[in-house]
Enzyme design. Structure first.
Site, PDB file in Angstrom:
ATOM      1  N   ASP A 193       0.955  -1.045   0.101  1.00  0.00           N
ATOM      2  CA  ASP A 193       0.038   0.006   0.150  1.00  0.00           C
ATOM      3  C   ASP A 193       0.869   1.320   0.045  1.00  0.00           C
ATOM      4  O   ASP A 193       1.991   1.116   0.034  1.00  0.00           O
ATOM      5  CB  ASP A 193      -0.923  -0.072   1.140  1.00  0.00           C
ATOM      6  CG  ASP A 193      -0.420  -0.023   2.561  1.00  0.00           C
ATOM      7  OD1 ASP A 193       0.543   0.942   2.723  1.00  0.00           O
ATOM      8  OD2 ASP A 193      -0.506  -1.020   3.272  1.00  0.00           O
ATOM      9  N   HIS A 237       8.405  -5.432  -1.346  1.00  0.00           N
ATOM     10  CA  HIS A 237       7.630  -6.481  -1.986  1.00  0.00           C
ATOM     11  C   HIS A 237       6.379  -5.732  -3.323  1.00  0.00           C
ATOM     12  O   HIS A 237       5.574  -6.118  -3.466  1.00  0.00           O
ATOM     13  CB  HIS A 237       6.514  -7.039  -1.184  1.00  0.00           C
ATOM     14  CG  HIS A 237       7.500  -7.980  -0.288  1.00  0.00           C
ATOM     15  ND1 HIS A 237       6.934  -8.577   0.979  1.00  0.00           N
ATOM     16  CD2 HIS A 237       8.558  -8.720  -0.472  1.00  0.00           C
ATOM     17  CE1 HIS A 237       7.828  -9.501   1.467  1.00  0.00           C
ATOM     18  NE2 HIS A 237       8.780  -9.478   0.717  1.00  0.00           N
ATOM     19  N   GLY A 286       4.967  -4.822  13.241  1.00  0.00           N
ATOM     20  CA  GLY A 286       3.814  -5.304  12.582  1.00  0.00           C
ATOM     21  C   GLY A 286       4.014  -6.339  11.255  1.00  0.00           C
ATOM     22  O   GLY A 286       3.387  -6.292  10.284  1.00  0.00           O
ATOM     23  N   GLU A 305       1.751  -9.144  19.222  1.00  0.00           N
ATOM     24  CA  GLU A 305       1.983 -10.360  20.033  1.00  0.00           C
ATOM     25  C   GLU A 305       3.425 -10.836  19.539  1.00  0.00           C
ATOM     26  O   GLU A 305       3.834 -10.199  18.445  1.00  0.00           O
ATOM     27  CB  GLU A 305       1.249 -11.581  19.787  1.00  0.00           C
ATOM     28  CG  GLU A 305       0.572 -11.971  18.314  1.00  0.00           C
ATOM     29  CD  GLU A 305      -0.333 -12.653  17.867  1.00  0.00           C
ATOM     30  OE1 GLU A 305      -1.380 -12.565  18.999  1.00  0.00           O
ATOM     31  OE2 GLU A 305      -0.408 -13.511  17.076  1.00  0.00           O
TER      32      GLU A 305
HETATM   33  C1  BJW Z   1       0.030  -5.910  14.570  1.00  0.00           C
HETATM   34  C2  BJW Z   1      -1.413  -5.389  14.486  1.00  0.00           C
HETATM   35  C3  BJW Z   1      -1.405  -4.224  14.796  1.00  0.00           C
HETATM   36  C4  BJW Z   1      -1.657  -7.195  13.434  1.00  0.00           C
HETATM   37  N1  BJW Z   1      -0.279  -3.493  15.349  1.00  0.00           N
HETATM   38  N2  BJW Z   1       0.933  -5.417  14.927  1.00  0.00           N
HETATM   39  C5  BJW Z   1      14.142 -19.118   3.588  1.00  0.00           C
HETATM   40  C6  BJW Z   1      13.443 -20.025   4.279  1.00  0.00           C
HETATM   41  C7  BJW Z   1      12.157 -20.335   3.920  1.00  0.00           C
HETATM   42  C8  BJW Z   1      11.760 -20.148   2.779  1.00  0.00           C
HETATM   43  C9  BJW Z   1      12.207 -19.001   2.058  1.00  0.00           C
HETATM   44  C10 BJW Z   1      13.480 -18.782   2.300  1.00  0.00           C
HETATM   45  N3  BJW Z   1      13.895 -17.734   1.694  1.00  0.00           N
HETATM   46  C11 BJW Z   1      13.069 -17.687   0.784  1.00  0.00           C
HETATM   47  C12 BJW Z   1      11.967 -18.510   0.916  1.00  0.00           C
HETATM   48  C13 BJW Z   1      10.548 -18.594  -0.041  1.00  0.00           C
HETATM   49  C14 BJW Z   1       9.556 -17.466   0.220  1.00  0.00           C
HETATM   50  C15 BJW Z   1       9.201 -17.456   1.997  1.00  0.00           C
HETATM   51  O1  BJW Z   1       9.689 -16.550   2.571  1.00  0.00           O
HETATM   52  N4  BJW Z   1       8.206 -18.493   2.083  1.00  0.00           N
HETATM   53  C16 BJW Z   1       7.711 -18.393   3.282  1.00  0.00           C
HETATM   54  C17 BJW Z   1       6.469 -18.423   3.447  1.00  0.00           C
HETATM   55  C18 BJW Z   1       8.396 -19.641   4.026  1.00  0.00           C
HETATM   56  N5  BJW Z   1      10.059 -16.267   0.120  1.00  0.00           N
HETATM   57  C19 BJW Z   1       9.831 -15.713  -1.201  1.00  0.00           C
HETATM   58  O2  BJW Z   1       9.618 -16.517  -2.140  1.00  0.00           O
HETATM   59  C20 BJW Z   1      10.563 -14.248  -1.427  1.00  0.00           C
HETATM   60  N6  BJW Z   1      11.590 -14.368  -2.640  1.00  0.00           N
HETATM   61  C21 BJW Z   1      12.665 -14.836  -2.370  1.00  0.00           C
HETATM   62  O3  BJW Z   1      12.947 -15.439  -1.519  1.00  0.00           O
HETATM   63  O4  BJW Z   1      13.435 -14.665  -3.629  1.00  0.00           O
HETATM   64  C22 BJW Z   1      14.770 -15.350  -3.387  1.00  0.00           C
HETATM   65  C23 BJW Z   1      16.063 -14.566  -3.025  1.00  0.00           C
HETATM   66  C24 BJW Z   1      15.619 -13.411  -2.162  1.00  0.00           C
HETATM   67  C25 BJW Z   1      16.893 -12.588  -1.637  1.00  0.00           C
HETATM   68  C26 BJW Z   1      17.947 -13.068  -2.201  1.00  0.00           C
HETATM   69  C27 BJW Z   1      18.207 -14.115  -2.875  1.00  0.00           C
HETATM   70  C28 BJW Z   1      16.977 -14.878  -3.260  1.00  0.00           C
HETATM   71  C29 BJW Z   1       9.370 -13.331  -2.008  1.00  0.00           C
HETATM   72  C30 BJW Z   1       8.323 -13.321  -1.038  1.00  0.00           C
HETATM   73  C31 BJW Z   1       7.204 -12.446  -1.633  1.00  0.00           C
HETATM   74  C32 BJW Z   1       5.986 -12.308  -0.447  1.00  0.00           C
HETATM   75  N7  BJW Z   1       4.820 -11.797  -1.032  1.00  0.00           N
HETATM   76  C33 BJW Z   1       3.691 -11.298  -0.411  1.00  0.00           C
HETATM   77  C34 BJW Z   1       2.583 -10.848  -1.217  1.00  0.00           C
HETATM   78  C35 BJW Z   1       3.022  -9.364  -1.939  1.00  0.00           C
HETATM   79  C36 BJW Z   1       1.722  -9.077  -2.845  1.00  0.00           C
HETATM   80  C37 BJW Z   1       0.291  -8.995  -2.072  1.00  0.00           C
HETATM   81  O5  BJW Z   1       0.322  -8.199  -1.213  1.00  0.00           O
HETATM   82  O6  BJW Z   1      -0.444  -9.889  -2.256  1.00  0.00           O
HETATM   83  O7  BJW Z   1       4.049 -10.266   0.540  1.00  0.00           O
HETATM   84  S1  BJW Z   1       3.180 -12.423   0.798  1.00  0.00           S
HETATM   85  C38 BJW Z   1       2.585 -11.753   2.206  1.00  0.00           C
HETATM   86  O8  BJW Z   1       3.666 -11.890   3.322  1.00  0.00           O
HETATM   87  C39 BJW Z   1       3.187 -10.317   1.720  1.00  0.00           C
HETATM   88  C40 BJW Z   1       3.804  -9.458   3.076  1.00  0.00           C
HETATM   89  O9  BJW Z   1       4.491  -8.376   2.477  1.00  0.00           O
HETATM   90  C41 BJW Z   1       4.504 -10.904   3.436  1.00  0.00           C
HETATM   91  C42 BJW Z   1       4.984 -10.535   4.819  1.00  0.00           C
HETATM   92  O10 BJW Z   1       3.797 -10.572   5.790  1.00  0.00           O
HETATM   93  P1  BJW Z   1       3.631  -9.390   6.928  1.00  0.00           P
HETATM   94  O11 BJW Z   1       3.656  -8.252   6.555  1.00  0.00           O
HETATM   95  O12 BJW Z   1       4.519 -10.059   7.894  1.00  0.00           O
HETATM   96  O13 BJW Z   1       2.160  -9.838   7.372  1.00  0.00           O
HETATM   97  P2  BJW Z   1       1.664 -10.989   8.440  1.00  0.00           P
HETATM   98  O14 BJW Z   1      -0.065 -10.978   8.147  1.00  0.00           O
HETATM   99  O15 BJW Z   1       2.335 -12.096   8.052  1.00  0.00           O
HETATM  100  O16 BJW Z   1       2.004 -10.400   9.926  1.00  0.00           O
HETATM  101  C43 BJW Z   1       1.436  -9.463  10.470  1.00  0.00           C
HETATM  102  C44 BJW Z   1       1.942  -9.138  11.778  1.00  0.00           C
HETATM  103  O17 BJW Z   1       1.478  -8.047  12.372  1.00  0.00           O
HETATM  104  C45 BJW Z   1       1.545 -10.186  12.751  1.00  0.00           C
HETATM  105  O18 BJW Z   1       2.539 -10.736  13.613  1.00  0.00           O
HETATM  106  C46 BJW Z   1       0.342  -9.627  13.607  1.00  0.00           C
HETATM  107  O19 BJW Z   1       0.367 -10.160  14.983  1.00  0.00           O
HETATM  108  C47 BJW Z   1       0.651  -8.148  13.496  1.00  0.00           C
HETATM  109  N8  BJW Z   1      -0.521  -7.390  13.734  1.00  0.00           N
HETATM  110  N9  BJW Z   1      -2.192  -6.386  13.816  1.00  0.00           N
HETATM  111  C48 BJW Z   1       0.783  -4.581  15.359  1.00  0.00           C
HETATM  112  N10 BJW Z   1      -2.567  -3.323  14.746  1.00  0.00           N
END
Ligand code: BJW
Length: 236
Positions: free
Chosen positions: A97, A112, A179, A207
């Site tokens: 966003d 992202h 967050g 949390e």
């Molecule tokens: C509050 C609150 C309030 C609530 N106040 N807090 C190593 C190990 C294992 C796997 C991998 C690894 N390396 C790569 C991977 C694969 C993969 C990955 O990580 N998979 C995992 C699921 C295991 N990663 C990738 O594929 C990435 N690419 C990659 O690694 O390329 C290779 C490479 C990289 C670098 C060098 C060399 C090679 C790409 C990842 C793309 C993620 N895409 C998304 C979608 C984007 C488009 C869309 O919006 O639809 O991105 S997925 C989604 O997750 C989105 C977010 O940015 C991302 C992170 O989520 P986020 O922001 O943490 O949200 P939540 O919901 O998970 O957490 C919210 C938190 O807020 C919670 O804790 C709540 O408690 C809290 N909260 N209300 C404060 N009011």
């Protein structure tokens, strides 16, 4: 800890939760309702572009209708205050966003991507995009039709701005994550990079996150309250 001069802030969906934008992994979150493998991978887009574009159209409308909250505003204020005293706040967001920008943050690194931009898969041009996307949408740069996709990073794709992020991590004197669940890499690994450099690290979250044990400080509560309080404690 003395006053930070080079502050690295990583934000995630929790920062925008109080603006009404859904998080991904909380109960009832986006990935609890939708399968990310069917919507947020290049393979999903190749298999069913209409379904993927519809999902992002809906999300884009939500972003356009949302407004920044006190957490976004506090970060913008901290960026300006730190700049006034010769320092720098590097704001790296996983969010697609534009609420940090609308709150007044000047330099936001969207690792992202950005939902209010579209990318042409024919010529790679990136264009600001606020309306729905469909297979008739054509690229303003090259004219190709049906090749526009949201300019966001899907699973299996390379996150953006990696060099700038690595450089900022290498010079930071304080690392703060706000967050974010710590579930998605490479962002989830940044705290450990910071720890290896010996700088203080803090998480601000509703949390404990998946990698809470990697931080040496934590403030739990809604970002709109916990983050302004934390930044005020830093004199920002
Ligand atoms: C509050 C609150 C309030 C609530 N106040 N807090 C190593 C190990 C294992 C796997 C991998 C690894 N390396 C790569 C991977 C694969 C993969 C990955 O990580 N998979 C995992 C699921 C295991 N990663 C990738 O594929 C990435 N690419 C990659 O690694 O390329 C290779 C490479 C990289 C670098 C060098 C060399 C090679 C790409 C990842 C793309 C993620 N895409 C998304 C979608 C984007 C488009 C869309 O919006 O639809 O991105 S997925 C989604 O997750 C989105 C977010 O940015 C991302 C992170 O989520 P986020 O922001 O943490 O949200 P939540 O919901 O998970 O957490 C919210 C938190 O807020 C919670 O804790 C709540 O408690 C809290 N909260 N209300 C404060 N009011």
């Amino acid at each position: 800890m003395g006053d930070p001069e080079r502050l690295f802030v990583l934000t995630g969906a929790g920062v925008s939760a109080e603006s009404g934008l859904g998080t991904f992994r909380d109960r009832g979150g986006i990935w609890a309702r939708f399968d990310p493998m069917k919507l947020a991978t290049p393979e999903a887009y190749a298999a069913d572009p209409d379904e993927v574009l519809d999902f992002y159209d809906h999300r884009r409308r939500g972003v356009v209708a949302a407004a920044p909250n006190a957490a976004h505003v506090a970060l913008a204020r901290a960026e300006a205050r730190l700049a006034d005293r010769g320092g720098r706040l590097f704001l790296c967001t996983q969010n697609v966003d534009d609420l940090h920008e609308r709150a007044g943050s000047r330099a936001v690194v969207h690792m992202h991507g950005e939902l209010l931009k579209a990318r042409c898969t024919a010529c790679d041009a990136v264009t600001p995009w606020r309306n729905d996307l469909n297979r008739a949408s054509s690229c303003p740069a090259c004219g190709a039709a049906g090749r526009m996709r949201p300019d966001v990073v899907w699973f299996g794709e390379m996150p953006m701005h990696r060099d700038a992020i690595e450089a900022a991590l290498a010079e930071a004197d304080l690392f703060v994550a706000v967050g974010t669940s710590g579930a998605v890499y490479p962002a989830a690994g940044y705290v450990r990079q910071a720890r290896r450099r010996g700088i203080p690290t803090c998480e601000i979250n509703l949390e404990p996150s998946d990698n809470a044990d990697a931080f040496d400080d934590a403030r739990y509560g809604p970002a709109s309250a916990a983050l302004p309080r934390y930044l005020a404690d830093l004199g920002l």
